[in-house]
Enzyme design. Structure first.
Site, mmCIF file in Angstrom:
data_model
loop_
_atom_site.group_PDB
_atom_site.id
_atom_site.type_symbol
_atom_site.label_atom_id
_atom_site.label_comp_id
_atom_site.label_asym_id
_atom_site.label_seq_id
_atom_site.Cartn_x
_atom_site.Cartn_y
_atom_site.Cartn_z
ATOM 1 N N ASP A 494 0.834 -1.123 0.190
ATOM 2 C CA ASP A 494 -0.154 0.216 -0.342
ATOM 3 C C ASP A 494 0.653 1.147 0.275
ATOM 4 O OD1 ASP A 494 -2.814 -0.696 0.678
ATOM 5 O OD2 ASP A 494 -2.310 -1.192 2.273
HETATM 6 C C1 BGC Z 1 -0.718 2.437 6.489
HETATM 7 C C2 BGC Z 1 -0.011 0.540 5.841
HETATM 8 C C3 BGC Z 1 -0.574 -0.267 5.791
HETATM 9 C C4 BGC Z 1 -2.549 0.479 4.805
HETATM 10 C C5 BGC Z 1 -2.975 -0.330 4.622
HETATM 11 C C6 BGC Z 1 -1.382 2.382 5.230
HETATM 12 O O1 BGC Z 1 -2.211 4.040 5.537
HETATM 13 O O2 BGC Z 1 -0.136 3.369 6.194
HETATM 14 O O3 BGC Z 1 0.988 1.384 6.683
HETATM 15 O O4 BGC Z 1 -0.260 -1.461 5.390
HETATM 16 O O5 BGC Z 1 -2.595 1.394 5.047
HETATM 17 O O6 BGC Z 1 -4.012 -0.790 3.973
HETATM 18 C C1 NOJ Z 2 -2.294 -3.806 4.809
HETATM 19 C C2 NOJ Z 2 -3.377 -4.036 4.227
HETATM 20 O O1 NOJ Z 2 -4.793 -3.994 4.631
HETATM 21 C C3 NOJ Z 2 -2.931 -5.106 2.508
HETATM 22 O O2 NOJ Z 2 -3.776 -4.855 1.939
HETATM 23 C C4 NOJ Z 2 -1.664 -4.577 2.484
HETATM 24 O O3 NOJ Z 2 -1.123 -5.861 1.045
HETATM 25 C C5 NOJ Z 2 -0.768 -4.397 3.008
HETATM 26 N N1 NOJ Z 2 -1.020 -3.954 4.767
HETATM 27 C C6 NOJ Z 2 0.825 -3.832 2.930
HETATM 28 O O4 NOJ Z 2 1.206 -3.015 2.206
#
Ligand code: BGC
Ligand code: NOJ
Length: 822
Positions: A494
């Site tokens: 993400d």
């Molecule tokens: C966070 C990431 C996380 C993600 C989940 C982001 O806003 O900063 O660390 O894995 O959201 O979707």
């Molecule tokens: C948490 C999110 O839920 C997932 O979709 C994502 O792949 C990981 N963070 C890695 O960023």
């Protein structure tokens, strides 16, 4: 004895037993399995909701409270003026004995003080929209006692965001009614709601409170709440402000005497029970017919015990689909119980409600829920099927997907962003894994339709198979200058936001930036595509549709050639190209030279299989990224912010996506080692992130030792080894794939159950009982030659079977299977 001073696994009982309440972090469990859920910590903290933690929250919880975990299913005991809680909090009186047992769908908290023992056993019975607390109070001393017990929960006005932000309204809307032992929280029932919350006791009460101000006070905290300390219920009627539910139970117990009763917290929705009576029985008096029936049902002798027994039966059945006996205690315990249990939680919650997800932000994630299914399909087929179709229906006709949807409405939204160009491919993985498990090819013809189209009837909707084709076509179409898939807002990572370029601290990396016309490409999506295309091509071939199978295989070949020609960096696969066409994840980069995700997916997708690169990529992971606490996401960690890379460079080195140990992506490498036949390494890596293996370093690890956490601080962080964001992580499902399909090698396939273990060379063998398509396979794997991988013979009920795919047997059959490695 356990190496963990806070508790131990009771493997026989399938419980984690916590013996000290002051755990390094609140240790959570979930109540509920179908539609009614609760979070419950080891100090009875948490809250309850129906289906959707944002839109139907029944009780309140204040996240990030001080202390962290405050508010929950509290019982106050007033024993001759001494006030305490069996869960220790909120009063935190010194207890003579404390024990919390987190079990499968239930939590039991038992404590004793001054010769009085209180046990609070909590669960949501299968199929019910309510939770029960069975309470036993026992006088273990030698003088008679007359203790008073006070229940306490704070009601939520159903819509959780409004509930915690809009006090100018909420302070004026609260309404309750009390009838006998039952408290009805009926806020907004007069207008658009057809539901209320019921909080009742099965035993006679001596008083009640429904006003928080009266029960707790204005200047007091929960640890000094007025009513339990005064020992006198106020019989308060909330009008606005903050309605709560509290019952006063006055007991008299002779030495040795005990009494058991229960509290019921129910969600009563007249549209669900198809209640046709009048909404009100008199002005302002709600119709309590349904609520009364619930109280009556659970007031009957044995009804609450039966609920707990039903729950146990439910879990015995779920877990019976895969049970293993192996030389490794961690893999055995996790695979048999806790890993599967966590898979149920991620299936139900996606990323919505945990101690770290507030239930108001991220509902059901498209990529998340598709992956969660991989660890769930073997348990309850019908629910997996429904979920796949719900998710598919949030895809748009061009192939992009809503990144999340609300569980209540099943409608997608872009609140946490959109245009993540990996999302659609995960649908292929979940669908194929469901078909391999269940044999239900019919799901491919099920109508789903696209979220941006209007349909008159189901027959007009495009099928699930149409969605899978759309997904393949989308990735083939949306490619960049190197021929690799465009990344869009981000891929699985993400935080790799190559089109965001944010210089504005007030905006979210997840939603900012413009992906239109961007050139940024992802090697990870290319690897995922290789995998997904191989799955779909295999499915077509199983269906006898060879031309379609070949067509998809040709797309895969195109992508494979591109990966091998543009994404190999010499010792590993690169990660991406940024919006300026510059490489990421290469030795040419000063930081972020090597990333884990592209190594995992290139290998799993079949890149590097014929030219030695797969092995070399994994060896590079071992050399540059592996640590005793797991594999860090990339190295070297970014030390400065790069707007052209986005959020990944915003985190301090060693946490989250900036070189943290993201357990989820570790599992892809574990599977990679299994593919390459390296069982010793697979198990060593498996242990590196296995929570049950963290008890010896629990003061550092801090999170629950029975479930996976999303991440552990990496070697660049001062708190290396500290876990965070437990419970709701794709690690649950993927680790179950690793352990059940990779290490133990029990792989559901279209035409049967494939057995292809990859174990440490020292193992003499292991046993698995696997239910598959209605039959039970009792599999014994023998390893006389001390190999890691390679099946040399298979017998089913004594008869030799060619190859290593066990035939599909008539439902109800129990077959003895012997597999020899060599
Ligand atoms: C966070 C990431 C996380 C993600 C989940 C982001 O806003 O900063 O660390 O894995 O959201 O979707
Ligand atoms: C948490 C999110 O839920 C997932 O979709 C994502 O792949 C990981 N963070 C890695 O960023």
């Amino acid at each position: 004895m356990s190496a963990n001073p806070y508790g131990f696994f009771d493997d026989q009982a399938r419980e984690y037993v916590i013996t000290r309440p002051d755990t390094p972090l609140p240790w959570l469990n979930y109540l509920g399995q179908d539609e009614f859920f609760g979070l419950c910590t080891n100090t009875a903290g948490g809250y309850t909701f129906w289906k959707d933690a944002k839109l139907r929250r029944l009780t309140r919880y204040r996240y990030n409270n001080v202390p962290y975990d405050l508010g929950g299913r509290y019982l106050y005991v007033n024993d001759g003026g001494t006030v305490w809680n069996p869960g220790w909090k909120p009063v935190k009186a010194k207890l003579d004995r404390y024990e919390c047992r987190h079990g499968l769908g239930y939590t039991t908290i038992a404590a004793g003080k001054d010769g009085l023992e209180v046990t609070q056993k909590m669960c949501v019975p299968p199929g019910e929209n309510l939770e029960l607390w069975q309470v036993t109070v026992k006088n273990t001393g030698n003088v008679a006692k007359s203790p008073k017990i006070y229940s306490y929960q704070e009601f939520c006005f159903f819509e959780a965001l409004n509930d915690m932000t809009n006090y100018q309204r909420t302070y004026s809307i609260g309404e309750v009614e009390v009838e006998g032992n039952a408290i009805y929280h009926k806020t907004e029932y007069r207008e658009r709601r057809n539901h209320y919350t019921l909080f009742a006791c099965t035993r006679d009460i001596s008083g009640y409170d429904t006003s928080r101000d009266a029960f707790v006070g204005i200047h007091e905290g929960l640890h000094e709440a007025k009513v339990p300390f005064s020992g006198k219920a106020g019989n308060s009627k909330a009008f606005g402000w903050n309605p709560v539910g509290s019952h006063e139970i006055s007991l008299h117990l002779e030495p040795g005497q005990e009494e058991t009763f229960a509290f019921i917290l129910a969600y009563v929705d007249h549209t669900l029970v198809k209640f046709t009576g009048e909404k009100f029985t008199a002005p302002y008096v709600i119709n309590k017919t349904v609520g009364r029936a619930i109280v009556e049902k659970y007031s009957k002798t044995g009804a609450v015990d039966k609920a707990f027994a039903d729950l146990k039966g439910y879990w015995d059945e779920n877990l019976s689909h895969f049970q293993v006996e192996s030389p490794d205690p961690h893999a055995t315990r996790m695979a048999n119980t806790w890993n599967q249990y966590q898979c149920m939680a991620t299936f139900n919650m996606s990323r919505s409600a945990s101690m770290y997800e507030t239930g108001i932000g991220r509902g059901m994630g498209f990529r998340d829920s598709n992956q969660d299914l991989l660890g769930f399909v073997h348990m309850i087929h019908d629910r997996a099927r429904e979920r796949i179709l719900d998710i598919a229906a949030t895809q748009l006709s061009d192939g992009t997907c809503y990144h999340q949807y609300q569980p209540l409405t099943k409608k997608g939204n872009a609140e946490v962003g959109g245009d993540f160009y990996d999302d659609h491919l995960w649908l292929i993985l979940s669908t194929v894994s469901y078909i391999k498990e269940s044999g239900d090819k019919g799901i491919l013809d099920a109508p789903c339709g696209y979220a941006d189209r209007k349909y008159g009837s189901d027959s007009e909707k495009e099928t699930l198979l149409h969605h899978l084709e759309t997904s393949i076509a989308y990735t083939m179409r949306m490619r960049g200058p190197n021929g690799l898939p465009l990344i869009g807002h981000a891929d699985w990572n993400d935080c790799l936001n190559l089109n965001c370029h944010s210089t504005e601290p007030n905006e979210s990396f997840q939603t900012a930036g413009d992906v239109g016309g961007s050139k940024a490409e992802s090697v990870m999506i290319a690897g995922l595509f290789l995998y997904a295309a191989r799955e779909l091509s295999g499915l077509y071939s199983f269906l006898g549709r060879e031309a379609d199978s070949d067509r998809i295989a040709a797309d895969r070949k195109t992508m494979l050639d591109i990966v091998e020609s543009v994404a190999w960096d010499g010792e590993w696969y690169t990660r991406a190209y940024d919006s300026q066409g510059k490489v990421i994840g290469s030795k040419a980069n000063p930081e972020g030279k090597i990333f884990i995700e592209s190594q995992g997916w290139a290998v799993l997708g079949g890149a590097g299989a014929d030219n030695g690169r797969a092995r070399q990529a994994l060896e590079s992971v071992h050399k540059h990224l592996y640590t005793k606490n797991g594999i860090v996401l990339q190295q070297p960690a970014y030390s400065t912010y790069h707007p052209e890379y986005g959020e990944v460079t915003s985190y301090p080195p060693g946490v989250k996506e900036n070189a943290g140990i993201f357990s989820h992506n570790n599992t892809w490498i574990h599977l990679g080692w299994c593919l390459l036949g390296e069982g010793d390494r697979a198990l060593e890596y498996y242990h590196s992130i296995c929570p049950s293996n963290k008890e010896e370093q629990i003061e550092t690890y801090r999170s629950e030792p029975y479930v996976y956490a999303q991440m552990t601080a990496g070697k660049d962080a001062p708190c290396f080894g500290e876990a965070k964001n437990s419970w709701l992580t794709g690690t649950a499902a993927w680790t179950f794939v690793v352990v059940s399909q990779g290490i133990f090698g029990i792989q559901p396939d279209f035409a049967g159950l494939k057995v292809d273990p990859c174990i440490p060379r020292g193992w003499p063998g292991f046993k698995v009982v696997r239910k598959f398509r209605g039959a039970t396979y009792q599999i014994e794997v023998r390893n006389p030659k001390k190999v890691s991988k390679g099946v040399v013979s298979v017998t089913v009920d004594g008869k030799v079977v060619a190859g290593n795919v066990l035939p599909i047997l008539p439902a109800g059959t129990v077959a003895k299977v012997v597999v020899e490695l060599g």
